[in-house]
Design a protein around this motif. Structure first.
Motif, mmCIF file in Angstrom:
data_model
loop_
_atom_site.group_PDB
_atom_site.id
_atom_site.type_symbol
_atom_site.label_atom_id
_atom_site.label_comp_id
_atom_site.label_asym_id
_atom_site.label_seq_id
_atom_site.Cartn_x
_atom_site.Cartn_y
_atom_site.Cartn_z
ATOM 1 N N LEU A 228 40.776 33.028 48.389
ATOM 2 C CA LEU A 228 41.721 33.034 47.280
ATOM 3 C C LEU A 228 43.062 33.428 47.877
ATOM 4 C CD1 LEU A 228 42.232 32.809 44.239
ATOM 5 C CD2 LEU A 228 41.615 35.196 44.025
ATOM 6 N N ALA A 229 44.081 32.656 47.615
ATOM 7 C CA ALA A 229 45.393 32.925 48.194
ATOM 8 C C ALA A 229 45.811 34.358 47.890
ATOM 9 C CB ALA A 229 46.412 31.940 47.642
ATOM 10 N N PRO A 230 46.207 35.119 48.929
ATOM 11 C CA PRO A 230 46.551 36.535 48.739
ATOM 12 C C PRO A 230 47.620 36.769 47.668
ATOM 13 C CG PRO A 230 46.432 36.016 51.065
ATOM 14 C CD PRO A 230 46.307 34.714 50.331
ATOM 15 N N GLY A 231 48.638 35.930 47.613
ATOM 16 C CA GLY A 231 49.682 36.099 46.600
ATOM 17 C C GLY A 231 49.152 35.907 45.192
ATOM 18 N N VAL A 232 48.241 34.970 45.038
ATOM 19 C CA VAL A 232 47.620 34.732 43.731
ATOM 20 C C VAL A 232 46.770 35.940 43.349
ATOM 21 C CG1 VAL A 232 45.953 33.303 42.470
ATOM 22 C CG2 VAL A 232 47.658 32.226 43.972
ATOM 23 N N ARG A 233 45.966 36.404 44.279
ATOM 24 C CA ARG A 233 45.112 37.572 44.024
ATOM 25 C C ARG A 233 45.953 38.771 43.589
ATOM 26 N NH1 ARG A 233 42.883 38.357 48.901
ATOM 27 N NH2 ARG A 233 44.505 39.827 49.466
ATOM 28 N N THR A 234 47.016 39.049 44.331
ATOM 29 C CA THR A 234 47.869 40.201 44.031
ATOM 30 C C THR A 234 48.515 40.049 42.656
ATOM 31 O OG1 THR A 234 48.281 40.565 46.371
ATOM 32 C CG2 THR A 234 49.852 41.537 44.835
ATOM 33 N N ALA A 235 49.011 38.874 42.353
ATOM 34 C CA ALA A 235 49.643 38.638 41.053
ATOM 35 C C ALA A 235 48.641 38.801 39.918
ATOM 36 C CB ALA A 235 50.270 37.247 41.027
ATOM 37 N N MET A 236 47.448 38.249 40.094
ATOM 38 C CA MET A 236 46.423 38.357 39.052
ATOM 39 C C MET A 236 45.988 39.813 38.857
ATOM 40 S SD MET A 236 45.606 35.284 37.789
ATOM 41 C CE MET A 236 43.889 35.306 37.299
ATOM 42 N N GLN A 237 45.815 40.533 39.950
ATOM 43 C CA GLN A 237 45.428 41.946 39.846
ATOM 44 C C GLN A 237 46.509 42.755 39.133
ATOM 45 O OE1 GLN A 237 44.687 42.516 44.064
ATOM 46 N NE2 GLN A 237 42.487 42.730 43.686
ATOM 47 N N SER A 238 47.761 42.468 39.440
ATOM 48 C CA SER A 238 48.872 43.181 38.799
ATOM 49 C C SER A 238 48.920 42.883 37.304
ATOM 50 C CB SER A 238 50.199 42.797 39.449
ATOM 51 O OG SER A 238 50.244 43.249 40.782
ATOM 52 N N LEU A 239 48.755 41.626 36.943
ATOM 53 C CA LEU A 239 48.753 41.250 35.534
ATOM 54 C C LEU A 239 47.582 41.901 34.799
ATOM 55 C CD1 LEU A 239 49.884 39.690 33.156
ATOM 56 C CD2 LEU A 239 48.668 37.665 33.991
ATOM 57 N N SER A 240 46.410 41.889 35.410
ATOM 58 C CA SER A 240 45.235 42.532 34.796
ATOM 59 C C SER A 240 45.491 44.012 34.551
ATOM 60 C CB SER A 240 44.007 42.386 35.700
ATOM 61 O OG SER A 240 43.584 41.066 35.796
ATOM 62 N N ALA A 241 45.994 44.698 35.564
ATOM 63 C CA ALA A 241 46.237 46.141 35.453
ATOM 64 C C ALA A 241 47.284 46.450 34.388
ATOM 65 C CB ALA A 241 46.656 46.698 36.810
ATOM 66 N N ALA A 242 48.364 45.679 34.359
ATOM 67 C CA ALA A 242 49.415 45.914 33.370
ATOM 68 C C ALA A 242 48.901 45.676 31.951
ATOM 69 C CB ALA A 242 50.614 45.012 33.660
ATOM 70 N N ALA A 243 48.130 44.616 31.761
ATOM 71 C CA ALA A 243 47.592 44.312 30.435
ATOM 72 C C ALA A 243 46.648 45.416 29.965
ATOM 73 C CB ALA A 243 46.888 42.959 30.449
ATOM 74 N N LYS A 244 45.775 45.888 30.854
ATOM 75 C CA LYS A 244 44.836 46.956 30.487
ATOM 76 C C LYS A 244 45.577 48.242 30.139
ATOM 77 C CE LYS A 244 41.136 45.291 33.450
ATOM 78 N NZ LYS A 244 40.304 45.610 34.620
ATOM 79 N N ARG A 245 46.558 48.610 30.967
ATOM 80 C CA ARG A 245 47.336 49.830 30.696
ATOM 81 C C ARG A 245 48.041 49.737 29.348
ATOM 82 N NH1 ARG A 245 48.829 49.404 35.943
ATOM 83 N NH2 ARG A 245 50.826 48.459 35.374
ATOM 84 N N GLY A 246 48.666 48.613 29.092
ATOM 85 C CA GLY A 246 49.413 48.439 27.855
ATOM 86 C C GLY A 246 48.537 48.420 26.620
#
Length: 149
Positions: free
Chosen positions: A8-26
């Motif tokens: 899985l492209a590292p940039g995609v993985r990082t972006a998806m992980q960041s979006l997941s974390a932000a959505a859960k926190r919010g």
């Protein structure tokens, strides 16, 4: 069945992980976040995500009964899921399936009664990102417990 690829492209993985974390926190409700992700993963038939999020849900204190009945939450009866959870699960199904090409107004309005504007934005983001993760894992045939990347 074996994985088609574990890359899985590292940039995609990082972006998806960041979006997941932000959505859960919010969203601010870790147990509900896991229920939403499990329900989307059930609908999308993503064994990898389902396995992972069920384990996390248990750590968040979600009971086996609630996990066992999640696939049939609408028929589970009173006392299993509260109105807020039911609104989130209905929105999850509407966003995941998009049967009519859009989320029905009634489903959105019901969710808006239970979540403030910021929470609703985070809930929709969480539903969207788990659908993305599901598609990434299913397309690559990553099995439960298999390598995520």
């Amino acid at each position: 069945m074996t994985a088609r690829t574990t890359r899985l492209a590292p940039g995609v993985r990082t972006a998806m992980q960041s979006l997941s974390a932000a959505a859960k926190r919010g969203l601010g409700d870790p147990a509900l976040a896991e229920l939403v992700q499990i329900r989307a993963s059930q609908l999308n038939r993503c064994a990898f995500c389902l396995d992972m999020h069920v384990a996390i849900a248990r750590k968040e204190g979600v009971s086996d009964r609630r996990l066992d009945l999640l696939a049939v939450w609408q028929e589970a009866g009173d006392g299993v899921y509260d109105e807020r959870e039911r609104a989130a699960l209905a929105l999850t199904e509407a966003v995941t399936v998009l049967t009519d090409g859009f989320v029905p107004d009634e489903v959105y309005e019901t969710a808006a009664k239970h979540f403030d504007e910021a929470e609703l934005a985070h809930l929709i983001a969480l539903i969207t990102v788990i659908n993305g993760w599901n598609r990434l894992m299913v397309a690559r045939r990553i099995p439960p417990g298999g390598p995520a990347w």
